[in-house]
Every structure is written in structure tokens, then in C-alpha cells.
Scaffold this active site. Structure first.
Site, PDB file in Angstrom:
ATOM      1  N   SER A   1       0.941  -1.164   0.044  1.00  0.00           N
ATOM      2  CA  SER A   1      -0.035   0.134  -0.103  1.00  0.00           C
ATOM      3  C   SER A   1       0.805   1.265  -0.207  1.00  0.00           C
ATOM      4  O   SER A   1       1.621   1.318   0.815  1.00  0.00           O
ATOM      5  CB  SER A   1      -0.851   0.014   1.236  1.00  0.00           C
ATOM      6  OG  SER A   1      -1.563   1.212   1.498  1.00  0.00           O
ATOM      7  N   ARG A   2       0.888   1.857  -1.115  1.00  0.00           N
ATOM      8  CA  ARG A   2       1.865   3.066  -1.439  1.00  0.00           C
ATOM      9  C   ARG A   2       1.675   4.273  -0.471  1.00  0.00           C
ATOM     10  O   ARG A   2       2.464   4.992  -0.270  1.00  0.00           O
ATOM     11  CB  ARG A   2       1.977   3.468  -2.908  1.00  0.00           C
ATOM     12  CG  ARG A   2       2.780   2.377  -3.591  1.00  0.00           C
ATOM     13  CD  ARG A   2       3.328   2.748  -4.888  1.00  0.00           C
ATOM     14  NE  ARG A   2       3.012   2.045  -6.034  1.00  0.00           N
ATOM     15  CZ  ARG A   2       2.458   1.187  -6.308  1.00  0.00           C
ATOM     16  NH1 ARG A   2       2.113   0.156  -5.742  1.00  0.00           N
ATOM     17  NH2 ARG A   2       2.124   0.605  -7.553  1.00  0.00           N
ATOM     18  N   VAL A   3       0.221   4.611  -0.230  1.00  0.00           N
ATOM     19  CA  VAL A   3       0.103   5.943   0.433  1.00  0.00           C
ATOM     20  C   VAL A   3      -0.609   5.575   2.073  1.00  0.00           C
ATOM     21  O   VAL A   3      -0.577   6.608   2.800  1.00  0.00           O
ATOM     22  CB  VAL A   3      -0.717   6.589  -0.354  1.00  0.00           C
ATOM     23  CG1 VAL A   3      -0.034   7.058  -1.509  1.00  0.00           C
ATOM     24  CG2 VAL A   3      -2.006   6.176  -0.652  1.00  0.00           C
TER      25      VAL A   3
END
Ligand SMILES: Nc1ncnc2c1ncn2[C@@H]1O[C@H](COP(=O)(O)OP(=O)(O)OP(=O)(O)O)[C@@H](O)[C@H]1O
Ligand SMILES: [Mg+2]
Lengths: 508, 125
Positions: free
Chosen positions: A370-372
Site C-alpha cells: 500500500s503505497r500511501v
């Protein structure tokens, strides 16, 4: 009653004006397979809603291909009624649907018509606001970075792949790996949230029976009261399946614009891509890779770009998107999966191997990111679960290694044991999402090493018992974590005490 | 790539325009042979329609369709024909579902509809 009707009609006749004038028209020159070719109407716009007059009543269509001499249009209604020679009129409006809070708790078609047999959505359709299905995504100026968590109620995800409100997180995996279950649990879990988002579940190309089951699950869990189901089953025309996610997104935007948080699930975009491919091939657009039209990437990116966290000046609402993609034999390098992976802010990768081994939810932690969302992760969970990913990774490595080694030192043994306990704790049945304070408590107990002595087969039983014990004896632990969203030192001390005394009770 | 009636029509009219006086019959013969060779004989009516459309456009005429609910005497039709220029192609149709009145469509694009069926429809919309 009859008198009323007569009077109403008389009034309408009296007030009826029919100004003579020239109107734009077109004629159907080809019809079949849910699409039609229309001559005339040379001023039609792309995506304009057209009305085809048939002996059985009006049928709606959308202008899709604007060519030199013809318009290629896709039919939204009964295709068999449309014959060559039928008259076509433009409406001057691009495709739009009526929206309103009356939709909450209902199942609707992509054109905004109720399909749940509970009567019409709006008392007076003229009171409903209408919004276009396609809208430009919020600009950079209107956006803010993701900073509020969206708890799915699934331990493995909230701890290791946290999702934030306004994020786009892809759920990807083969058929029957629990993709829908994760999205559904995320919706059910919103019941536990104080600032509860409006949830929208968009079903694309699924069997009607499956959609009905999902609606029933939502209803039984008392989650339908904050959820809207947009339904375009496999039996619906390809055009409706193609429009469904845009409709779901447009409904979501209506609530986001009011400053609310919204969660939209697109289940699934593989079938959406297929319906778009079908339409494009029928309209003789040139096929590209895997016979998908060249703009399939743009199709999904313009849909998912509409997920956003708006800044306070723009109302502060958010739209979180959970698109689902079905892979074939775990191949994430196929055309549509790679496209959507590159558009989203991370993915939850489900594996059938894990699923059949009983490791459910079958999340492959190594391949999921999950990049953010981690910026938005709740402190309480961040505090306890910070080491989880690392410990699991070490455990996997050792587990593979142990198969060859005969004697192990105690430290390695302990690591493996801890890994096994954690794996057990992360198993979670579907339809049982946990409020985040409970997730924090059980992860705290597991990662703190407090439950290392519990026999593995009894872990689930222990978990349920612990929750019950804390609820009745230390109720303020849950409420404190829930309201402060963190575990302060006093709460931690109380929690440790509670866990220790319950372990003694449990051992008896 | 298959030839559409429009492409055939365009090719034919452009060939006819460039040919010297008296040679038109040869051109048409060769054109028909080429249509036949490609197995497109069935499209001939469409090709002829397309040719007349190109010709009409060239002289600034329009295709006018006049539809009535029932058949009318020639004198009535003449009144309508007189509304348009000699370059316009006026065709008459009978469509009982119009109920009463007249509907005029120009180039399949713009329509002047004064039929009872349309009024009824509008009233109940
Ligand atoms: N965590 C879980 N624990 C136990 N059973 C589960 C879990 N998740 C899903 N299942 C079960 O597995 C089955 C398949 O799940 P689901 O329908 O969510 O998969 P899917 O990937 O969406 O399938 P499809 O490809 O058919 O859409 C269902 O019967 C569901 O109840
Ligand atoms: Mg599914």
C-alpha cells in the site's frame, strides 16, 4: 381517483404547447448485437444520450463512435425492438443519472433505476439532482494527501497493508480466492466506524444470484443502511456493464462533494474490460493487445483518477476505490492486470495456494503493498504491528530453511514458533471484520509474546475469549483505544494485566 | 478492404466528370463489370442512392421526405413539391402510424413534424 386523473390530464392538455420547428433527427441503418449504426444527427456529441423510437416505446442509446457519415451507438435497453429505419433523436445531454441520499440502502441499475423491487427511488424524479456519469477527476489543487485510515476490519490488511481514505487499492487474485470477501468485509466493517463512509458496491458481469447473495449478506449484517449496490449482472447488455463503474463513481462523487467519505468497490474490472472489448469489437474499433481496444488503459485510469481525498477548501470529502481484478493462473503480467496495477496506489495480492492451504484471507504479504496508506495508519495499530511484516518475512525464510536443518538453536526455534502463532492470529474468516481496537489488542498480545504458550489450535478460541473478558472486566480499554486511536502507557499497563489474568483463566 | 457503396459512387462520379463527351457508356460498363467482379452486385441499389446523393449535393439540392398518415391526391402532393427547388429530390411516403398530419425530413437530418402521433407522444411524456 379517476376524477383526479381526468382533471390532471385536462390541465396538461390546456397547458400543452407544441411549437412547430425544425428538429434534428437520425435514422437507424443497422442494428444488432446491442449496437446500432445511425445516419443523420451529425451534431451529436460523444457520449450523448440518444432516444430511438420503436413501436414498443423509446429505447435509449449512447453515441460511442462519431464517424464521418454514421454514429455508432450502443443500446441501453431492449435491443430486439430496434429495427432499421427507426427514428433517432438526440437529447443534447451526455449520459447522466439521478442521484440523492434516497439511494442509500438500495440496489440500482447503472442508469439509476431501482432494481430491488422496493419501489421507485425518488418521490419526485424532478427533485433529484442529476450528475453526468463521466466527470473530470479533481485537480491537484483540490486534493490533499491521504491522512485518514480506512479500516477493513481484516487484521492482515489493517496491520500490514493499511488503506487510507481517498486511496485506490487493487484487490487482485485468481477466481475463488476471497477477493469479493475482502471488499465485502471492508464494507461490513464500516459499521464499527464513528465517521462512517457511504459504501457503494458495483457488481459488474456477475451472476444475478451472486449479487442477490451479497445484498442479503449486507442486509443481514445491518450494513445495507449505509450501502448502495450498483448492479449490472452478466445478463445485462454489455453497455450497462461498461457504464456500471462510472455510475458507481458518479454516485460516490455526489456524496464526496458534500464533504462525506465514500468507499467504492468495483467488482470486477476484468469483466468491465471484457464488456468494453465486446462493444469496441462490435463497433469495429481496431483491436490491440489481447484484442482490447487501444484506449483500455485510459478507460480505467480516468475511472480510478476520480478517487481522491479533497482538501478542506473543497469540502474535505473523500472517495476510496477498491477495484478488483481477476487473474488467470496467478498471471499478473497480463494486459489488464498490469494496467490497473500501475494505476492504483498498491495492491492486495491473493493466492490460491494460500487459500487452499487454509491460510485465509489468502494475502501474499510479500507481493502486496500500500503505497500511501501507511501515512494514515492508526497509531494504535502502527505501534503494535510495526514489526509484523518483518517477523513474518523472517519466519518464511526460516521455515524454508528448517526443512533441511536437523538441529536448531533455541533462538531460531523461538522465531519459528512466534511466526506460527502470528500466522494463526492472522487467519480470519470472512464476514467477521474486527473493529480496529480489537485488532490492536490481539496483535499486541501476539507480538508482545504473551500468547506464545497458547496451543496453536486454540488461538482462535483464545482470541474470542480475550475480547469477551476485556469487554466485561476492562471495558474502558476498548473505548480508550477507540477514541484516542492510540495505546498510551496507562492503557498498555491495564491491557497487559488483562491479558495475563485471562491467560491464567484460559489455562484452567 | 471492402468497398462501401459510397466509395463506389465517388469513384464513378469522379470518373464520369473527367471523361470526354460520348465515352460515358464505356465508363459505366466497365464500372458495372468491376462491381460484379468484386461480388458487390447486391449493393447496386445503395450505390445508385449514393450517386444520386453526390449529384444532388453538387447542384445544391436536398433529399426531402414527406410522410403522411394516408394516401393523398396528386394535387395535394404537388402543393408540397412546389415548396422545394427543382434540385431537391422530393419523395412521398405513407405511414399509417403517424395517425394524421405531415412530417417532412430533410437530408435525414432535420425534421418538421406536425403529426398527431408526435403530439400525443409529447403530451404524455
Ligand atoms: N477469509 C475467509 N475465510 C473463510 N472462507 C472464505 C474467506 N474468504 C472467502 N471465503 C470463502 O471462499 C469462497 C470464495 O470467496 P469469494 O467469493 O470472496 O472469492 P472471489 O475471489 O471473489 O471469487 P470469484 O472469482 O468467484 O469472484 C466463498 O465461499 C467465501 O465464503
Ligand atoms: Mg468475487
Amino acid at each position: 381517483m379517476q376524477y383526479d386523473l381526468v382533471e390532471k390530464l385536462k390541465k396538461e392538455i390546456a397547458g400543452f404547447r407544441d411549437e412547430p420547428g425544425l428538429e434534428s433527427v437520425g435514422t437507424v441503418v443497422e442494428a444488432g448485437d446491442g449496437i446500432t449504426k445511425i445516419s443523420g444527427l451529425s451534431k451529436a456529441q460523444a457520449q450523448e444520450l440518444l432516444v430511438i423510437e420503436t413501436p414498443d416505446g423509446d429505447v435509449f442509446a449512447v453515441a460511442f463512435n462519431l464517424e464521418e457519415h454514421f454514429i455508432g451507438a450502443v443500446l441501453l435497453g431492449e435491443a430486439t425492438a430496434v429495427r432499421v429505419g427507426a427514428r433517432v433523436r438526440g437529447t443534447g445531454a451526455v449520459l447522466s443519472i439521478p442521484v440523492g441520499k434516497e439511494m442509500i440502502g438500495r440496489a440500482v441499475s447503472p442508469l439509476g433505476v431501482a432494481v430491488d423491487g422496493k419501489g421507485s427511488l425518488f418521490k419526485d424524479i424532478d427533485d433529484a439532482e442529476t450528475v453526468p456519469l463521466e466527470r473530470k477527476a479533481p485537480s491537484v489543487v483540490a486534493r490533499e494527501s491521504v491522512n485518514v485510515p480506512l479500516h477493513t476490519g481484516i487484521k492482515a490488511i489493517d496491520a500490514m497493508i493499511p488503506i487510507g481514505r481517498g486511496q485506490r487499492e487493487l484487490i487482485i487474485g485468481d477466481r475463488q480466492t476471497g477477493k469479493t470477501a475482502i471488499a465485502l468485509d471492508a464494507i461490513l466493517n464500516q459499521k464499527n466506524e464513528l465517521n462512517r463512509p457511504v459504501c457503494i458496491y458495483v457488481a459488474i458481469g456477475q451472476k444475478s444470484a451472486k449479487i442477490a447473495r451479497i445484498i442479503r449478506v449486507l442486509e443481514e449484517a445491518d450494513a445495507l443502511k449505509y450501502t448502495i449496490v450498483v448492479s449490472a449482472p452478466a445478463s445485462a447488455p454489455a453497455a450497462l456493464q461498461y457504464l456500471a463503474p462510472f455510475a458507481g463513481c458518479a454516485i460516490g462523487e455526489y456524496f464526496m462533494d458534500q464533504g462525506k467519505d465514500v468507499l467504492v468497490v468495483y467488482d470486477d474490472l476484468s469483466k468491465h474490460a471484457d464488456s468494453y472489448r465486446e462493444l469496441s469489437l462490435l463497433l469495429r474499433r481496431p483491436p490491440g493487445r489481447e484484442a482490447y481496444p487501444g484506449d483500455i488503459f485510459f478507460l480505467h485510469s480516468r475511472l480510478l483518477e476520480r478517487a481522491a481525498r479533497l482538501s478542506r477548501e473543497f469540502g474535505g470529502g473523500s472517495l476510496t476505490a477498491l477495484p478488483i481484478i481477476e487473474t488467470k493462473l496467478g498471471d499478473i503480467s497480463a494486459y489488464v492486470p498490469t494496467n490497473v496495477i500501475s494505476i492504483t496506489d498498491g495492491q492486495i495480492y491473493l493466492e490460491s495456494d494460500l487459500f487452499t492451504k487454509g491460510l485465509r484471507p489468502a494475502v501474499n504479504v510479500g507481493l502486496s503493498v500500500s503505497r500511501v496508506g501507511s501515512a494514515a495508519q492508526t497509531k494504535a495499530i502502527k505501534k503494535v504491528a510495526g514489526r509484523l511484516r518483518l517477523e513474518l518475512a523472517q519466519f518464511r525464510e526460516l521455515e524454508a530453511f528448517v526443512q533441511f536443518a536437523s538441529d536448531l538453536d533455541d533462538a531460531t526455534k523461538a522465531k519459528i514458533h512466534r511466526g506460527q502463532i502470528l500466522t494463526e492470529v492472522l487467519k480470519q474468516s470472512d464476514l467477521q471484520p474486527l473493529a480496529f481496537e480489537r485488532e490492536a489488542v490481539i496483535l499486541f498480545a501476539a507480538l508482545g509474546g504473551y500468547i506464545d504458550e497458547i496451543p496453536r489450535p486454540r488461538i482462535k478460541e483464545f482470541e474470542a475469549g480475550l475480547f469477551g473478558y476485556i469487554e466485561s472486566m476492562h471495558g474502558d480499554v476498548f473505548t480508550k483505544i477507540a477514541s484516542s486511536r492510540m495505546i498510551d502507557d496507562a492503557t498498555e499497563a491495564e491491557l497487559i494485566g488483562a491479558i495475563k489474568s485471562f491467560i491464567e483463566i484460559f489455562a484452567q | 478492404m471492402k468497398y462501401t457503396p459510397r466509395i463506389y459512387a465517388k469513384a464513378l462520379t469522379e470518373s464520369l466528370a473527367s471523361v470526354s463527351e460520348g465515352k460515358e457508356t464505356d465508363i459505366i460498363k466497365r464500372f458495372l463489370a468491376s462491381v460484379h467482379k468484386r461480388g458487390d452486385t447486391r449493393s447496386l441499389p445503395d450505390i445508385i442512392d449514393a450517386v444520386s446523393e453526390i449529384e444532388r449535393r453538387r447542384v445544391g439540392g436536398r433529399l426531402v421526405e414527406v410522410a403522411f398518415a394516408r394516401r393523398h391526391k396528386k394535387s395535394v402532393l404537388d402543393v408540397f413539391r412546389a415548396l422545394f427547388t427543382k434540385h431537391d429530390e422530393v419523395v412521398f411516403r405513407t405511414e399509417p402510424e403517424l395517425v394524421a398530419g405531415v412530417r417532412i425530413t430533410i437530408d435525414g437530418e432535420r425534421e418538421f413534424d406536425q403529426t398527431a402521433s408526435r403530439r400525443i407522444k409529447k403530451l404524455f411524456r
